[in-house]
Design a protein around this motif. Sequence first.
Motif, PDB file in Angstrom:
ATOM      1  N   PHE A 172      -4.723 -14.835  -1.342  1.00  0.00           N
ATOM      2  CA  PHE A 172      -4.481 -13.502  -1.884  1.00  0.00           C
ATOM      3  C   PHE A 172      -4.938 -12.511  -0.829  1.00  0.00           C
ATOM      4  CE2 PHE A 172      -4.598 -15.717  -6.014  1.00  0.00           C
ATOM      5  CZ  PHE A 172      -3.478 -15.158  -6.606  1.00  0.00           C
ATOM      6  N   GLY A 173      -4.122 -11.518  -0.558  1.00  0.00           N
ATOM      7  CA  GLY A 173      -4.500 -10.471   0.400  1.00  0.00           C
ATOM      8  C   GLY A 173      -5.287  -9.364  -0.251  1.00  0.00           C
ATOM      9  N   PRO A 182       0.095  -0.890  -8.156  1.00  0.00           N
ATOM     10  CA  PRO A 182       0.539  -1.861  -9.155  1.00  0.00           C
ATOM     11  C   PRO A 182       0.744  -3.279  -8.617  1.00  0.00           C
ATOM     12  CG  PRO A 182       2.405  -0.611  -8.372  1.00  0.00           C
ATOM     13  CD  PRO A 182       1.184  -0.027  -7.698  1.00  0.00           C
ATOM     14  N   ASN A 183       0.399  -3.509  -7.342  1.00  0.00           N
ATOM     15  CA  ASN A 183       0.744  -4.784  -6.712  1.00  0.00           C
ATOM     16  C   ASN A 183      -0.459  -5.549  -6.175  1.00  0.00           C
ATOM     17  OD1 ASN A 183       3.671  -4.344  -6.804  1.00  0.00           O
ATOM     18  ND2 ASN A 183       3.245  -2.717  -5.342  1.00  0.00           N
ATOM     19  N   ASP A 184      -0.244  -6.846  -6.036  1.00  0.00           N
ATOM     20  CA  ASP A 184      -1.122  -7.717  -5.266  1.00  0.00           C
ATOM     21  C   ASP A 184      -0.325  -8.175  -4.062  1.00  0.00           C
ATOM     22  OD1 ASP A 184      -3.551  -7.870  -6.761  1.00  0.00           O
ATOM     23  OD2 ASP A 184      -2.561  -9.188  -8.204  1.00  0.00           O
ATOM     24  N   VAL A 222       3.171   1.695   1.845  1.00  0.00           N
ATOM     25  CA  VAL A 222       4.530   1.413   1.408  1.00  0.00           C
ATOM     26  C   VAL A 222       4.809  -0.085   1.542  1.00  0.00           C
ATOM     27  CG1 VAL A 222       6.973   1.921   1.846  1.00  0.00           C
ATOM     28  CG2 VAL A 222       5.269   3.744   1.985  1.00  0.00           C
ATOM     29  N   GLY A 223       4.097  -0.756   2.433  1.00  0.00           N
ATOM     30  CA  GLY A 223       4.230  -2.196   2.617  1.00  0.00           C
ATOM     31  C   GLY A 223       2.876  -2.875   2.500  1.00  0.00           C
ATOM     32  N   SER A 224       2.889  -4.153   2.205  1.00  0.00           N
ATOM     33  CA  SER A 224       1.650  -4.934   2.099  1.00  0.00           C
ATOM     34  C   SER A 224       1.303  -5.565   3.444  1.00  0.00           C
ATOM     35  CB  SER A 224       1.798  -6.050   1.058  1.00  0.00           C
ATOM     36  OG  SER A 224       1.920  -5.527  -0.234  1.00  0.00           O
ATOM     37  N   PRO A 225       0.019  -5.603   3.784  1.00  0.00           N
ATOM     38  CA  PRO A 225      -0.374  -6.251   5.039  1.00  0.00           C
ATOM     39  C   PRO A 225      -0.218  -7.760   4.988  1.00  0.00           C
ATOM     40  CG  PRO A 225      -2.258  -5.133   3.998  1.00  0.00           C
ATOM     41  CD  PRO A 225      -1.092  -4.988   3.086  1.00  0.00           C
ATOM     42  N   GLY A 226       0.192  -8.325   6.103  1.00  0.00           N
ATOM     43  CA  GLY A 226       0.324  -9.772   6.203  1.00  0.00           C
ATOM     44  C   GLY A 226      -0.867 -10.418   6.882  1.00  0.00           C
ATOM     45  N   LEU A 227      -1.722  -9.605   7.510  1.00  0.00           N
ATOM     46  CA  LEU A 227      -2.881 -10.132   8.221  1.00  0.00           C
ATOM     47  C   LEU A 227      -4.189  -9.531   7.714  1.00  0.00           C
ATOM     48  CD1 LEU A 227      -1.385  -9.975  11.838  1.00  0.00           C
ATOM     49  CD2 LEU A 227      -1.573 -11.982  10.350  1.00  0.00           C
ATOM     50  N   VAL A 228      -4.228  -8.218   7.578  1.00  0.00           N
ATOM     51  CA  VAL A 228      -5.425  -7.532   7.091  1.00  0.00           C
ATOM     52  C   VAL A 228      -5.527  -7.766   5.589  1.00  0.00           C
ATOM     53  CG1 VAL A 228      -6.456  -5.247   6.731  1.00  0.00           C
ATOM     54  CG2 VAL A 228      -5.366  -5.792   8.912  1.00  0.00           C
ATOM     55  N   GLY A 283      -7.356  -6.925   1.718  1.00  0.00           N
ATOM     56  CA  GLY A 283      -7.995  -5.874   0.952  1.00  0.00           C
ATOM     57  C   GLY A 283      -7.079  -4.802   0.420  1.00  0.00           C
ATOM     58  N   ALA A 284      -5.774  -4.892   0.670  1.00  0.00           N
ATOM     59  CA  ALA A 284      -4.857  -3.854   0.201  1.00  0.00           C
ATOM     60  C   ALA A 284      -3.468  -4.436  -0.012  1.00  0.00           C
ATOM     61  CB  ALA A 284      -4.789  -2.716   1.213  1.00  0.00           C
ATOM     62  N   ALA A 285      -2.654  -3.678  -0.765  1.00  0.00           N
ATOM     63  CA  ALA A 285      -1.263  -4.051  -1.026  1.00  0.00           C
ATOM     64  C   ALA A 285      -0.427  -2.785  -1.132  1.00  0.00           C
ATOM     65  CB  ALA A 285      -1.151  -4.868  -2.313  1.00  0.00           C
ATOM     66  N   ALA A 286       0.882  -2.951  -1.064  1.00  0.00           N
ATOM     67  CA  ALA A 286       1.795  -1.825  -1.222  1.00  0.00           C
ATOM     68  C   ALA A 286       1.479  -1.094  -2.523  1.00  0.00           C
ATOM     69  CB  ALA A 286       3.237  -2.311  -1.225  1.00  0.00           C
ATOM     70  N   GLY A 287       1.445   0.226  -2.440  1.00  0.00           N
ATOM     71  CA  GLY A 287       1.147   1.049  -3.604  1.00  0.00           C
ATOM     72  C   GLY A 287      -0.300   1.486  -3.688  1.00  0.00           C
ATOM     73  N   ASP A 288      -1.191   0.859  -2.914  1.00  0.00           N
ATOM     74  CA  ASP A 288      -2.592   1.276  -2.905  1.00  0.00           C
ATOM     75  C   ASP A 288      -2.726   2.603  -2.177  1.00  0.00           C
ATOM     76  OD1 ASP A 288      -3.259  -1.099  -4.172  1.00  0.00           O
ATOM     77  OD2 ASP A 288      -4.306  -1.960  -2.443  1.00  0.00           O
TER      78      ASP A 288
END
Length: 145
Positions: free
Chosen positions: A142-143, A71-73, A42-48, A50-55
Amino acid sequence: MTEASDSDQYGHVRLTATEPDGRLITEVLPAKALPGGLVELVGSPGLVTGAAAGDVLTLVSGGFHVVRRGPNDSVQVYAEPPLDEHAMAWLAKAFESVGGYVEAPPQRQFAVATVPSAAGRDTVEAIMAEAGEHIPGMEWQFGTA
């Protein structure tokens, strides 16, 4: 997933990744439980990375695997000194202009922007190049791959 009621199936997941130097990074993020042991961030990682919200992910020992990209980066922003109100407002406005949003912990030593992939990496790179002119001590990446 942490505990969540059956009616909402929302909770948190602990994502772990290994940095190139061998250091483990762990981050707790909001997520939604899906059938088959899958989770949707539901949220994007700020440290890890390889992933973003929606994955949609599977959690595996010592990490995670992205089953389906959402749908997000994500764009991870770090700053020394920490991001001030001006920097956060500037980033929020810039990413809102392309349909994204920005989040940060209270200390604001980093922030993460969740931005629709459709905005394009060139657009994100242009935003971050301009951000570098306004935000001292900023670095970003880019995360998502």
